[in-house]
Design a protein around this motif. Structure first.
Motif, PDB file in Angstrom:
ATOM      1  N   UNK A  34       9.887  34.904   0.391  1.00  0.00           N
ATOM      2  CA  UNK A  34       9.682  35.869   1.460  1.00  0.00           C
ATOM      3  C   UNK A  34      10.846  36.842   1.507  1.00  0.00           C
ATOM      4  N   UNK A  35      10.544  38.056   1.884  1.00  0.00           N
ATOM      5  CA  UNK A  35      11.601  39.036   2.083  1.00  0.00           C
ATOM      6  C   UNK A  35      12.454  38.588   3.265  1.00  0.00           C
ATOM      7  N   UNK A  36      13.760  38.870   3.243  1.00  0.00           N
ATOM      8  CA  UNK A  36      14.639  38.423   4.325  1.00  0.00           C
ATOM      9  C   UNK A  36      14.184  38.880   5.708  1.00  0.00           C
ATOM     10  N   UNK A  37      13.542  40.028   5.789  1.00  0.00           N
ATOM     11  CA  UNK A  37      13.123  40.554   7.090  1.00  0.00           C
ATOM     12  C   UNK A  37      11.657  40.239   7.414  1.00  0.00           C
ATOM     13  N   UNK A  38      11.001  39.413   6.584  1.00  0.00           N
ATOM     14  CA  UNK A  38       9.587  39.112   6.792  1.00  0.00           C
ATOM     15  C   UNK A  38       9.403  38.177   7.991  1.00  0.00           C
TER      16      UNK A  38
END
Length: 126
Positions: A34-38
């Protein structure tokens, strides 16, 4: 391979004060980064779209076992034949499931499992 680490020296030469198990193995692992900001959505990982069919299959299997137990008292030969047929169906179902979603060679990962979680080695540079 399971190893048991106790007080002594760790792999990097520093004193080790923990008492734990570490398992190093090669496993079939599918994961999604997952993207860090997801935002985390629990349904993101719910891939069991066949849950209703699996529940129905378990119910039919239980019914079959109950009827087989009753039949076994009357006709052992027929019971044995039905058990064999049921085994063949189970094997065929597993073959079909594997062929539809085979675990690809890139899905096999070297991992280390321990009390602290798991560790995947860094990917090899190309």
């Amino acid at each position: 391979m399971e190893t048991h680490d106790t007080a002594g020296e760790s792999r990097n030469g520093t004193p080790e004060r923990r008492d734990f198990f570490r398992i190093e193995d090669r496993i079939g692992l599918e994961f999604r980064k997952l993207a860090p900001d997801a935002a985390i959505d629990e349904q993101m990982f719910d891939t069991d779209h066949l849950a209703m069919l699996k529940t129905e299959l378990r119910r039919h299997d239980q019914d079959f076992r109950n009827q087989l137990a009753i039949l076994a008292e009357r006709d052992r030969t027929l019971t044995a034949a039905l058990k064999s047929l049921n085994g063949k169906l189970d094997t065929l179902a597993r073959i079909m499931a594997f062929e539809q979603n085979p675990l690809q060679p890139e899905d096999w990962q070297e991992v280390t499992l321990s009390e602290g979680g798991y560790h995947l080695p860094a990917p090899a540079a190309h």
